[in-house]
Scaffold this motif. Sequence first.
Motif, short mmCIF file in Angstrom:
data_model
loop_
_atom_site.label_atom_id
_atom_site.label_comp_id
_atom_site.label_asym_id
_atom_site.label_seq_id
_atom_site.Cartn_x
_atom_site.Cartn_y
_atom_site.Cartn_z
N MET A 1 0.85 -1.20 0.00
CA MET A 1 0.00 0.00 0.00
C MET A 1 0.88 1.24 0.00
N TRP A 2 0.61 2.18 -0.91
CA TRP A 2 1.34 3.43 -0.96
C TRP A 2 0.74 4.41 0.05
N ARG A 3 1.62 5.07 0.79
CA ARG A 3 1.20 6.10 1.73
C ARG A 3 2.16 7.27 1.68
N SER A 4 1.66 8.46 1.97
CA SER A 4 2.52 9.64 2.02
C SER A 4 3.37 9.60 3.28
N VAL A 5 4.66 9.70 3.13
CA VAL A 5 5.57 9.82 4.26
C VAL A 5 5.66 11.28 4.69
N LEU A 6 5.79 12.18 3.69
CA LEU A 6 5.91 13.61 3.97
C LEU A 6 5.53 14.37 2.71
N LEU A 7 4.73 15.43 2.88
CA LEU A 7 4.39 16.26 1.73
C LEU A 7 4.14 17.68 2.20
N HIS A 8 4.35 18.60 1.29
CA HIS A 8 4.11 20.01 1.60
C HIS A 8 3.86 20.76 0.30
N GLU A 9 2.79 21.52 0.28
CA GLU A 9 2.48 22.38 -0.87
C GLU A 9 2.59 23.85 -0.50
N PHE A 10 3.02 24.14 0.74
CA PHE A 10 3.20 25.51 1.23
C PHE A 10 1.98 26.40 0.95
N PRO A 11 0.76 25.94 1.21
CA PRO A 11 -0.41 26.79 0.92
C PRO A 11 -0.45 28.03 1.79
N PHE B 1 20.15 25.74 -2.94
CA PHE B 1 19.07 25.64 -3.90
C PHE B 1 17.77 26.06 -3.23
N GLN B 2 16.76 26.34 -4.04
CA GLN B 2 15.45 26.74 -3.53
C GLN B 2 14.48 25.58 -3.69
N LEU B 3 13.75 25.29 -2.61
CA LEU B 3 12.84 24.16 -2.58
C LEU B 3 11.40 24.65 -2.59
N GLY B 4 10.61 24.09 -3.52
CA GLY B 4 9.18 24.38 -3.57
C GLY B 4 8.39 23.19 -3.05
N GLU B 5 7.26 22.90 -3.67
CA GLU B 5 6.42 21.80 -3.21
C GLU B 5 7.16 20.47 -3.35
N PHE B 6 6.77 19.51 -2.50
CA PHE B 6 7.38 18.19 -2.59
C PHE B 6 6.43 17.15 -2.00
N PHE B 7 6.63 15.90 -2.39
CA PHE B 7 5.99 14.79 -1.70
C PHE B 7 6.91 13.58 -1.71
N ILE B 8 6.86 12.83 -0.65
CA ILE B 8 7.62 11.58 -0.51
C ILE B 8 6.61 10.49 -0.19
N ARG B 9 6.54 9.45 -1.00
CA ARG B 9 5.66 8.33 -0.73
C ARG B 9 6.47 7.04 -0.66
N ALA B 10 5.96 6.08 0.11
CA ALA B 10 6.65 4.81 0.27
C ALA B 10 5.67 3.66 0.14
N LEU B 11 6.14 2.57 -0.43
CA LEU B 11 5.38 1.33 -0.53
C LEU B 11 5.92 0.39 0.54
N ASN B 12 5.03 -0.07 1.41
CA ASN B 12 5.45 -0.84 2.58
C ASN B 12 4.61 -2.09 2.69
N ARG B 13 5.23 -3.17 3.16
CA ARG B 13 4.53 -4.45 3.26
C ARG B 13 3.57 -4.50 4.44
N ARG B 14 3.68 -3.52 5.35
CA ARG B 14 2.80 -3.51 6.51
C ARG B 14 1.38 -3.20 6.09
N THR B 15 0.42 -3.74 6.79
CA THR B 15 -0.99 -3.46 6.51
C THR B 15 -1.54 -2.35 7.39
N HIS B 16 -0.88 -2.06 8.51
CA HIS B 16 -1.34 -1.01 9.42
C HIS B 16 -0.29 0.08 9.49
#
Length: 204
Positions: A1-11, A177-192
């Motif tokens: 299952m893919w889940r977001s580890v960290l994301l930011h859109e700086f709204p 460098f200058q950082l804008g929006e980002f997302f990090i997602r991970a696929l993990n074998r855990r179900t919870h």
Amino acid sequence: MWRSVLLHEFPDHQVETLHGLPGRLAPNSLVLEPSDGIVLIAPGRSLHYVLDTPLTEVTGISCRLRFERPGLPVSSSVPILRLGNAVELSLEPLTSYQALVRVRLHRKYHDLGQLPNSSTHFVELRLDWHTNGKTYLRADGRLIGYHDALSRGSRLTIEDVTFGRPGAVHAATDSCFQLGEFFIRALNRRTHWPRRNLAAVNGN
């Protein structure tokens, strides 16, 4: 299952409103002050998020970030993104016009593509890897690098997410460098999975 580890859109232009798995910003990240949705990453100015519980048995990652690196050509390694001790994305010197994009997975290094040494606009860089070894690097949606067997069969552990190099006050000036929006997602074998943390800096 893919889940977001960290994301930011700086709204709201606030670093403190990161969304991700439970964790906290390291103290050296609190000096960051976004301007117009952009954070400057430079010597002594990193964004470092530490997970409360490390992710183990990670079998895939998908990382997207918008960044701009104006200035001098790359003369030494420029760390862009690091996931624990397992994954690192960096720029390496090549020519006065181009820089190598180097990926490290565990102890395997591969120069996966090239980018202009500096630019006057943001580039959306995306890295996708799966434990079957297939690795893709895209810039603004265009495939610039591919490997079909990079660290095949590996299982990753992610303890933290780092943009830049924490504590490196005297690093070369071309490491900015200058950082804008980002997302990090991970696929993990855990179900919870842990519940998402919506107030990362306070751990609430």
